[in-house]
Design a protein around this motif. Structure first.
Motif, short mmCIF file in Angstrom:
data_model
loop_
_atom_site.label_atom_id
_atom_site.label_comp_id
_atom_site.label_asym_id
_atom_site.label_seq_id
_atom_site.Cartn_x
_atom_site.Cartn_y
_atom_site.Cartn_z
N ALA A 1 0.85 -1.18 0.00
CA ALA A 1 0.00 0.00 0.00
C ALA A 1 0.89 1.24 0.00
O ALA A 1 1.87 1.29 0.74
N THR A 2 0.55 2.19 -0.84
CA THR A 2 1.28 3.45 -0.87
C THR A 2 0.31 4.61 -0.65
O THR A 2 -0.83 4.57 -1.09
N PHE A 3 0.78 5.61 0.05
CA PHE A 3 0.00 6.80 0.34
C PHE A 3 0.85 8.01 -0.01
O PHE A 3 1.95 8.16 0.52
N HIS A 4 0.35 8.84 -0.92
CA HIS A 4 1.16 9.94 -1.45
C HIS A 4 2.51 9.41 -1.94
O HIS A 4 3.56 10.03 -1.71
N GLN A 5 2.45 8.25 -2.59
CA GLN A 5 3.62 7.60 -3.19
C GLN A 5 4.65 7.12 -2.16
O GLN A 5 5.77 6.78 -2.51
N GLN A 6 4.25 7.07 -0.89
CA GLN A 6 5.12 6.54 0.15
C GLN A 6 4.59 5.18 0.62
O GLN A 6 3.40 5.03 0.88
N ARG A 7 5.47 4.21 0.71
CA ARG A 7 5.09 2.86 1.10
C ARG A 7 4.64 2.82 2.57
O ARG A 7 5.33 3.36 3.45
N LEU A 8 3.51 2.18 2.82
CA LEU A 8 3.01 2.00 4.18
C LEU A 8 3.47 0.64 4.69
O LEU A 8 3.32 -0.38 3.99
N SER A 9 4.01 0.61 5.87
CA SER A 9 4.48 -0.64 6.47
C SER A 9 3.33 -1.25 7.27
O SER A 9 3.24 -1.09 8.49
#
Length: 226
Positions: free
Chosen positions: A143-151
């Motif tokens: 999952a990415t949010f604002h192109q940042q990977r969510l751990s």
């Protein structure tokens, strides 16, 4: 030709048990390997990327919870925790951390294989969904949010996917528990609350204004972006 069989890592220091479990997995069509030393698990997982891990909590040289926490810093591989402790609080520890499942010793090896199959089946999906800047890739469980990977842990990932797929619909804790844990176990309400809290926190770490998972007082939770 490359081996397409799913790879199961059995982390267990009882040699007879681990040998039987590996044999059952192999008969069921998996590749399986066992490790009996907690100190070498992390390096092995990084190098060999198993598809699912059976992780005993009581291991020589390093405890299972510490191993679990470190694995979650770099991998979302499904993990089934195994423990000889029978107290409910001990059973919930792993679930609150995000483990997909738990088994208590002595356990049926056939049941472990069935549970592993069910977990892998749930994770073997092909949907790709997105809402605004939140993007879910189910095949890779990312999952990415604002192109940042969510751990996200596997349990957190499944909750987020379920709520996103049912955008705007309200689901009670019981409904979410039935979706996340399909084997009719008894799980405390606070386990779902803990997962939701963690997902919200991880979204907020990327965007503090994020408010897509909403609480509906006295009813449950829903995913909604305005």
């Amino acid at each position: 030709m490359s081996d397409t069989k799913k790879f199961i890592l059995v982390v267990e220091d009882e040699p007879t048990l681990s040998a039987i479990l590996c044999e059952y997995f192999e008969h069921a069509g998996f590749r399986a390997q066992s490790i009996d030393d907690g100190a070498v698990v992390i390096d092995f997982v990084r190098k060999h990327t198993p598809d699912l891990i059976i992780l005993d909590l009581m291991l020589p040289n390093r405890d299972g919870l510490g191993i679990y926490r470190e694995i979650r810093t770099f991998s979302e591989v499904p993990i089934i925790m195994a423990t000889a402790k029978v107290e409910e609080i001990d059973r919930l520890i792993g679930l609150e951390l995000g483990a997909d499942d738990y088994i208590c010793k002595p356990y049926s090896t056939r049941e472990v294989v069935v549970r592993a199959k069910n977990l892998l089946r749930r994770n073997n999906t092909s949907a790709f969904i997105s809402q605004d800047d939140l993007v879910i890739n189910e095949p890779s469980m990312t999952a990415t949010f604002h192109q940042q990977r969510l751990s996200l842990t596997p349990a957190e990932f499944r909750i987020l996917v379920f709520l996103m797929k049912n955008h705007g619909k309200i689901y009670s804790r019981d409904q979410l528990m039935n979706h996340i844990y399909s084997d009719d176990r008894v799980v405390a309400d606070r386990t779902i609350d803990s997962h939701i809290k963690n997902v919200r926190r991880k979204l907020a770490e990327v965007d503090p204004s994020s408010d897509c998972i909403k609480s509906v007082y006295g009813v449950g939770y829903k995913f909604d972006v305005m």
